[in-house]
Design a protein around this motif. Structure first.
Motif, mmCIF file in Angstrom:
data_model
loop_
_atom_site.group_PDB
_atom_site.id
_atom_site.type_symbol
_atom_site.label_atom_id
_atom_site.label_comp_id
_atom_site.label_asym_id
_atom_site.label_seq_id
_atom_site.Cartn_x
_atom_site.Cartn_y
_atom_site.Cartn_z
ATOM 1 N N PHE A 16 0.839 -1.203 0.000
ATOM 2 C CA PHE A 16 0.000 0.000 0.000
ATOM 3 C C PHE A 16 0.878 1.259 0.000
ATOM 4 C CE2 PHE A 16 -3.037 -2.615 2.875
ATOM 5 C CZ PHE A 16 -3.535 -3.300 1.784
ATOM 6 N N PRO A 17 0.601 2.222 -0.871
ATOM 7 C CA PRO A 17 1.287 3.518 -0.774
ATOM 8 C C PRO A 17 1.057 4.118 0.616
ATOM 9 C CG PRO A 17 0.100 3.337 -2.852
ATOM 10 C CD PRO A 17 -0.320 2.168 -2.022
ATOM 11 N N THR A 18 2.118 4.660 1.205
ATOM 12 C CA THR A 18 2.079 4.992 2.627
ATOM 13 C C THR A 18 2.797 6.295 2.916
ATOM 14 O OG1 THR A 18 1.958 2.661 3.292
ATOM 15 C CG2 THR A 18 2.836 4.202 4.911
ATOM 16 N N VAL A 19 2.202 7.068 3.827
ATOM 17 C CA VAL A 19 2.847 8.250 4.394
ATOM 18 C C VAL A 19 2.950 8.054 5.899
ATOM 19 C CG1 VAL A 19 2.699 10.740 4.792
ATOM 20 C CG2 VAL A 19 1.955 9.786 2.597
ATOM 21 N N THR A 20 4.131 8.341 6.441
ATOM 22 C CA THR A 20 4.306 8.261 7.893
ATOM 23 C C THR A 20 4.630 9.631 8.453
ATOM 24 O OG1 THR A 20 6.686 7.749 7.790
ATOM 25 C CG2 THR A 20 5.142 5.893 7.712
ATOM 26 N N TRP A 21 4.034 9.910 9.593
ATOM 27 C CA TRP A 21 4.341 11.119 10.346
ATOM 28 C C TRP A 21 5.102 10.705 11.605
ATOM 29 C CZ3 TRP A 21 -1.490 12.832 10.288
ATOM 30 C CH2 TRP A 21 -1.847 13.228 8.987
ATOM 31 N N GLY B 176 5.957 -0.590 -1.425
ATOM 32 C CA GLY B 176 5.753 0.295 -2.570
ATOM 33 C C GLY B 176 6.193 1.712 -2.243
ATOM 34 N N ARG B 177 5.449 2.686 -2.747
ATOM 35 C CA ARG B 177 5.801 4.091 -2.548
ATOM 36 C C ARG B 177 5.658 4.463 -1.073
ATOM 37 N NH1 ARG B 177 5.048 7.644 -6.722
ATOM 38 N NH2 ARG B 177 5.890 9.170 -5.270
ATOM 39 N N ALA C 263 17.303 2.389 0.529
ATOM 40 C CA ALA C 263 17.956 2.740 -0.727
ATOM 41 C C ALA C 263 18.889 1.623 -1.192
ATOM 42 C CB ALA C 263 18.728 4.042 -0.560
ATOM 43 N N ASN C 264 19.597 1.038 -0.256
ATOM 44 C CA ASN C 264 20.521 -0.042 -0.612
ATOM 45 C C ASN C 264 19.794 -1.293 -1.094
ATOM 46 O OD1 ASN C 264 22.933 1.303 -0.110
ATOM 47 N ND2 ASN C 264 22.900 0.807 2.066
ATOM 48 N N HIS C 265 18.501 -1.386 -0.744
ATOM 49 C CA HIS C 265 17.698 -2.514 -1.214
ATOM 50 C C HIS C 265 16.762 -2.098 -2.346
ATOM 51 C CE1 HIS C 265 19.183 -4.197 2.576
ATOM 52 N NE2 HIS C 265 18.866 -5.372 2.090
ATOM 53 N N ASP C 266 17.071 -0.949 -2.954
ATOM 54 C CA ASP C 266 16.404 -0.488 -4.174
ATOM 55 C C ASP C 266 14.918 -0.200 -3.967
ATOM 56 O OD1 ASP C 266 16.798 0.331 -6.794
ATOM 57 O OD2 ASP C 266 16.053 -1.553 -7.626
ATOM 58 N N HIS C 267 14.568 0.300 -2.782
ATOM 59 C CA HIS C 267 13.196 0.729 -2.541
ATOM 60 C C HIS C 267 13.067 2.221 -2.822
ATOM 61 C CE1 HIS C 267 11.762 -3.014 -0.834
ATOM 62 N NE2 HIS C 267 12.777 -3.039 0.004
ATOM 63 N N GLU C 268 11.889 2.616 -3.290
ATOM 64 C CA GLU C 268 11.612 4.024 -3.568
ATOM 65 C C GLU C 268 11.061 4.685 -2.310
ATOM 66 O OE1 GLU C 268 8.933 6.792 -6.607
ATOM 67 O OE2 GLU C 268 9.274 4.662 -7.022
#
Length: 268
Positions: A131-136, A205-206, A230-235
């Protein structure tokens, strides 16, 4: 045929786990239909406090933005320690996908926002479902922090109980308190299991993370996690805002930006 049901603007205390009597509130936008997107909001509270009832106004705002919004409760420490809340979040999503509130292909229509440790749960779920996710102000680093802060005295109310006057010291005392409370005991094996980088992130995902520069959640742990992704190629997008505000303290100022990110991921 849509399985989505429209009960008006608000449906309170829908049970998703009868065994533990866990409930969710559901906020419906106007004209809810099969195309309506679904947003799960995970509340914070250090895994020992907090409730869906605390964020009712936010649920209404999210529904007004066009999302059918679900805000679940989960079991809290110290009565229920790790991994209880994580298990509950997974059980909730399974219930949602099998419920009358989703269609068969709705998994692709679900997004998340999580505040504080609710953001930690959102990352856990995002790793499993994409699921596209935003964390605060999600907390992501526990084992390293606990190992590097052996002399910090845990306290929920450091200013009163320990007479601390420095805000950084108060934050550290509280951080250690809630981590230890949810872990149930001082144990590095448990802390490592709690670390976000040790979740199953195969479907991540995003992801957009928002944190303050000098808040409760240590920034070095966030940067370490971003480097791991980043080292595991996640966006991933990381937004560091100035100041000391934590999660819901800045939520109203960054709600639109969070929703813009989620709307963009849906369109893509």
């Amino acid at each position: 045929m849509t399985k989505r049901l429209n009960y008006g603007c608000y449906k309170k205390d829908t049970i998703y786990d009868e065994t533990n009597n866990l409930k969710t509130d559901i906020y419906f936008p106007n004209n809810t239909n099969s195309q309506t997107k679904i947003l799960i909001f995970w509340h914070g509270g250090g895994w020992f406090a907090g409730s869906k009832n605390d964020v009712k106004d936010l649920g209404i705002k999210l529904a007004n933005a066009g999302f059918m919004t679900l805000i679940p409760d989960y079991r809290l420490a110290p009565d229920f320690t790790f991994p209880a809340a994580h298990q509950d979040s997974k059980k909730f999503v399974k219930w949602l996908l099998e419920s009358n509130y989703t269609d068969e292909d709705d998994q692709q229509n679900i997004v998340q926002i999580g505040a504080s440790v609710g953001g930690t749960l959102a990352i856990y779920i995002a790793g499993l479902y994409g699921f596209p996710t935003v964390t605060w102000s999600a907390s992501v680093d526990f084992s390293n922090w606990m190992k590097n802060h052996p002399n910090v005295i845990p306290s929920r109310y450091g200013a009163n109980e320990l007479k601390l006057t420095n805000l950084h010291d108060i934050f550290e005392s509280f951080y250690k308190f809630f981590v230890l409370t949810y872990a149930g005991k001082d144990n590095q094996t448990i802390y490592k299991q709690m670390d976000a980088e040790n979740y199953d992130l195969s479907n991540l995902g995003r992801l957009k993370m928002i944190n303050s520069a000098h808040e409760l959640v240590p920034l070095n742990g966030i940067l370490k996690f971003v480097d791991f992704l980043a080292n595991h190629d996640h966006e991933i997008e990381l937004l560091i805002i100035k100041g000391k505000r934590h999660a819901m303290d800045y939520a109203k100022d960054y709600l639109d930006e969070s929703l813009d990110f989620l709307f963009q991921t849906i369109k893509e």
